[in-house]
Design a protein around this motif. Structure first.
Motif, PDB file in Angstrom:
ATOM      1  N   TRP A   1      38.463  27.506   5.714  1.00 44.48           N
ATOM      2  CA  TRP A   1      37.746  28.690   6.173  1.00 44.48           C
ATOM      3  C   TRP A   1      36.706  29.144   5.159  1.00 44.48           C
ATOM      4  O   TRP A   1      35.647  29.686   5.539  1.00 44.48           O
ATOM      5  CB  TRP A   1      38.709  29.816   6.518  1.00 44.48           C
ATOM      6  N   ALA A   2      36.936  28.922   3.864  1.00 43.28           N
ATOM      7  CA  ALA A   2      35.921  29.243   2.863  1.00 43.28           C
ATOM      8  C   ALA A   2      34.671  28.395   3.090  1.00 43.28           C
ATOM      9  O   ALA A   2      33.531  28.893   2.991  1.00 43.28           O
ATOM     10  CB  ALA A   2      36.470  29.012   1.459  1.00 43.28           C
ATOM     11  N   ALA A   3      34.858  27.113   3.406  1.00 38.85           N
ATOM     12  CA  ALA A   3      33.722  26.240   3.682  1.00 38.85           C
ATOM     13  C   ALA A   3      33.009  26.656   4.967  1.00 38.85           C
ATOM     14  O   ALA A   3      31.772  26.590   5.055  1.00 38.85           O
ATOM     15  CB  ALA A   3      34.192  24.791   3.779  1.00 38.85           C
TER      16      ALA A   3
ATOM     17  N   LEU B   1      40.244  23.077  14.687  1.00 36.05           N
ATOM     18  CA  LEU B   1      40.224  22.265  13.465  1.00 36.05           C
ATOM     19  C   LEU B   1      41.172  22.833  12.416  1.00 36.05           C
ATOM     20  O   LEU B   1      41.875  22.080  11.729  1.00 36.05           O
ATOM     21  CB  LEU B   1      38.799  22.190  12.911  1.00 36.05           C
ATOM     22  N   ALA B   2      41.209  24.148  12.283  1.00 40.82           N
ATOM     23  CA  ALA B   2      42.126  24.760  11.319  1.00 40.82           C
ATOM     24  C   ALA B   2      43.574  24.444  11.674  1.00 40.82           C
ATOM     25  O   ALA B   2      44.399  24.130  10.798  1.00 40.82           O
ATOM     26  CB  ALA B   2      41.903  26.270  11.266  1.00 40.82           C
ATOM     27  N   GLN B   3      43.899  24.536  12.974  1.00 38.47           N
ATOM     28  CA  GLN B   3      45.277  24.240  13.394  1.00 38.47           C
ATOM     29  C   GLN B   3      45.627  22.783  13.129  1.00 38.47           C
ATOM     30  O   GLN B   3      46.751  22.453  12.729  1.00 38.47           O
ATOM     31  CB  GLN B   3      45.453  24.564  14.871  1.00 38.47           C
TER      32      GLN B   3
ATOM     33  N   GLN C   1      41.494  17.909   5.358  1.00 37.22           N
ATOM     34  CA  GLN C   1      40.644  19.079   5.158  1.00 37.22           C
ATOM     35  C   GLN C   1      39.174  18.680   5.072  1.00 37.22           C
ATOM     36  O   GLN C   1      38.308  19.329   5.673  1.00 37.22           O
ATOM     37  CB  GLN C   1      41.067  19.811   3.885  1.00 37.22           C
ATOM     38  N   ASP C   2      38.870  17.619   4.332  1.00 36.97           N
ATOM     39  CA  ASP C   2      37.468  17.193   4.179  1.00 36.97           C
ATOM     40  C   ASP C   2      36.858  16.809   5.526  1.00 36.97           C
ATOM     41  O   ASP C   2      35.702  17.158   5.816  1.00 36.97           O
ATOM     42  CB  ASP C   2      37.372  16.017   3.210  1.00 36.97           C
ATOM     43  N   ALA C   3      37.626  16.105   6.346  1.00 41.21           N
ATOM     44  CA  ALA C   3      37.115  15.712   7.658  1.00 41.21           C
ATOM     45  C   ALA C   3      36.894  16.937   8.549  1.00 41.21           C
ATOM     46  O   ALA C   3      35.901  17.017   9.289  1.00 41.21           O
ATOM     47  CB  ALA C   3      38.073  14.738   8.326  1.00 41.21           C
ATOM     48  N   ALA C   4      37.814  17.896   8.483  1.00 46.48           N
ATOM     49  CA  ALA C   4      37.677  19.113   9.281  1.00 46.48           C
ATOM     50  C   ALA C   4      36.456  19.913   8.850  1.00 46.48           C
ATOM     51  O   ALA C   4      35.713  20.439   9.690  1.00 46.48           O
ATOM     52  CB  ALA C   4      38.937  19.959   9.172  1.00 46.48           C
ATOM     53  N   ILE C   5      36.232  20.017   7.543  1.00 45.06           N
ATOM     54  CA  ILE C   5      35.070  20.748   7.045  1.00 45.06           C
ATOM     55  C   ILE C   5      33.784  20.082   7.519  1.00 45.06           C
ATOM     56  O   ILE C   5      32.844  20.756   7.961  1.00 45.06           O
ATOM     57  CB  ILE C   5      35.114  20.841   5.506  1.00 45.06           C
ATOM     58  N   ALA C   6      33.726  18.755   7.451  1.00 40.91           N
ATOM     59  CA  ALA C   6      32.539  18.043   7.900  1.00 40.91           C
ATOM     60  C   ALA C   6      32.276  18.289   9.381  1.00 40.91           C
ATOM     61  O   ALA C   6      31.130  18.541   9.800  1.00 40.91           O
ATOM     62  CB  ALA C   6      32.683  16.551   7.625  1.00 40.91           C
TER      63      ALA C   6
END
Length: 336
Positions: free
Chosen positions: A272-274, A308-310, A319-324
Motif C-alpha cells: 500500500w505504501a507503493a 492484489l493486496a488480498q 509483493q514485487d509482482a503485485a506492486i508492478a
C-alpha cells in the motif's frame, strides 16, 4: 476465538463489495503500532495540541453510522429514510512526521463466525499546506492552491478511498472553545458515496463541510452535505436537491481480537505504501488526476488494487509482482 477467513473468490468479492457499498462492517480489529519519532522542528503549543488531537483518533472502536436526509429542495424528490448501521473499526497511524500525519482505517467483515479484514478509508493531515487535492466534478480531482491567510495555523485533511485513490480534501483549523477539540473544514465538492452512487440518483456530487471532534469516549465525524444535481444547459450551476446530515461516532472498544487486522496490515502495508506513491506520482504529473468513477467501488481501480493486496496476504502473488501490477493499473486508469 476469531480466525482469519479464507474463502473462494466469488464470496470474497461479494463481501468486499458489501463493505465498499455501505462503508460499515459487523466487526473490525486493532492493535498498537509503533511510530517513528517526529523529526519536524518544534512549534508552538497550539501546533502540538492540534497534533495530539489528530493522533487521538487512532485506536480501536465500535462505530455507529447515522445518515439522514432532512430538507428537500427539489419538487418531486422524496427524502430517503434514515440509514443507521454500525460496526467495529480500527484506526492506525501510518506515519507521523510532525507536520504530516496519516491515519488508516481498517474494518473486518464477519462470515459464518470468521473474520475478513477490509482496508477502509485513509485520512492524511498536513500543517499549513500550500495545496490541497480537491474534487472538481465527475472523474476529476485537482490540486488547489491555499492562500497564505487560509493556511496560517490551519491543517488540510485529504480523504482517500479504500484503494488509496482520492476522495476529497479540505482545509480548516482546530478550535478548543467550549471545552471541545474540533476541526472544521471549508466547504468543498465531494464525489457520491457508494451508498448513493449505486442508486443512480438525480444528484451527482455533494457540497459539504467536514468536522472531527474528540469526545470522552473517542471521537465523532460529522458531515454537512448538500446533494447537488448537475447544471442544466450552458452557463448553468449545480442545484441543491436535498440536505443530509451524517454523524459517525467512534467509541473506544476492545471487545474483539486485533490479530486479523494486524496480520493483514503487516502483510500488505509495504504494497500500500507503493500504491500511495503511485497515486502521488500520477497527481503530480497532471496537477491533479483524472480517473473514472464507478458506482460499485468508488473508481475503476478499486477492486483490482484491493484484490492484489488480498493475494499478497494469501500467498498467491509476490509483493514485487503485485506492486508492478498495481502501478500499471493506476497508470492505465489515469491516462488522458
Amino acid at each position: 476465538m476469531q480466525t482469519t477467513l479464507i474463502m473462494d473468490k466469488p464470496m470474497r468479492a461479494i463481501l468486499i463489495a458489501a463493505a465498499l457499498l455501505t462503508g460499515v462492517a459487523p466487526a473490525a480489529t486493532a492493535a498498537a503500532q509503533s511510530v517513528a519519532p517526529s523529526t519536524a522542528p518544534a512549534r508552538d503549543a497550539q501546533f502540538e495540541r492540534d497534533r495530539q488531537s489528530i493522533l487521538a483518533q487512532a485506536g480501536q472502536y465500535r462505530v455507529r453510522f447515522d445518515m439522514r436526509e432532512n430538507a428537500v429542495f427539489r419538487a418531486g424528490y422524496e427524502a430517503l429514510d434514515e440509514k443507521l448501521s454500525g460496526g467495529n473499526e480500527i484506526v492506525r497511524i501510518v506515519y507521523d512526521h510532525g507536520d504530516r500525519i496519516s491515519l488508516q482505517h481498517i474494518l473486518v467483515m464477519e462470515h459464518d463466525g470468521k473474520s475478513m479484514v477490509i482496508k477502509h478509508w485513509r485520512q492524511d493531515w498536513v500543517y499549513q499546506p500550500t495545496q490541497v487535492l480537491t474534487y472538481a466534478g465527475p472523474d476529476e480531482w485537482t490540486l488547489t492552491s491555499v492562500s497564505d491567510a487560509d493556511r496560517t495555523g490551519a491543517w488540510s485533511q485529504t480523504v482517500w478511498q479504500t484503494d488509496d485513490s482520492p476522495r476529497y480534501g479540505g482545509v480548516g483549523r482546530w478550535n478548543y472553545d467550549n471545552g471541545m477539540a474540533e476541526w472544521t473544514s471549508n466547504v468543498t465538492w465531494r464525489p457520491l458515496a457508494r451508498r448513493d452512487a449505486v442508486r443512480n440518483p438525480v444528484y451527482d456530487r455533494y457540497l459539504g463541510s467536514n468536522r472531527h471532534a474528540l469526545t470522552p469516549a473517542g471521537w465523532v465525524h460529522i458531515q454537512d452535505n448538500l446533494k447537488m444535481a448537475p447544471a442544466q444547459g450552458d452557463g448553468g450551476e449545480p442545484t441543491a436537491v436535498v440536505h443530509e446530515d451524517v454523524t459517525n461516532t467512534y467509541s473506544r472498544w476492545d471487545g474483539y481480537s486485533a490479530k486479523p487486522g494486524d496480520d493483514y496490515w503487516a502483510a500488505t502495508k509495504d504494497y500500500w505504501a507503493a500504491i500511495r506513491d503511485a497515486w502521488d506520482a500520477a497527481i503530480a504529473r497532471g496537477n491533479g488526476v483524472h480517473v473514472e468513477e464507478e458506482a460499485d467501488t468508488g473508481v475503476v481501480t478499486g477492486m483490482p488494487l484491493m484484490d492484489l493486496a488480498q493475494k499478497i496476504q494469501d500467498g498467491e502473488i509476490t509483493q514485487d509482482a503485485a506492486i508492478a501490477q498495481g502501478r500499471r493499473i493506476i497508470e492505465d486508469a489515469t491516462k488522458r
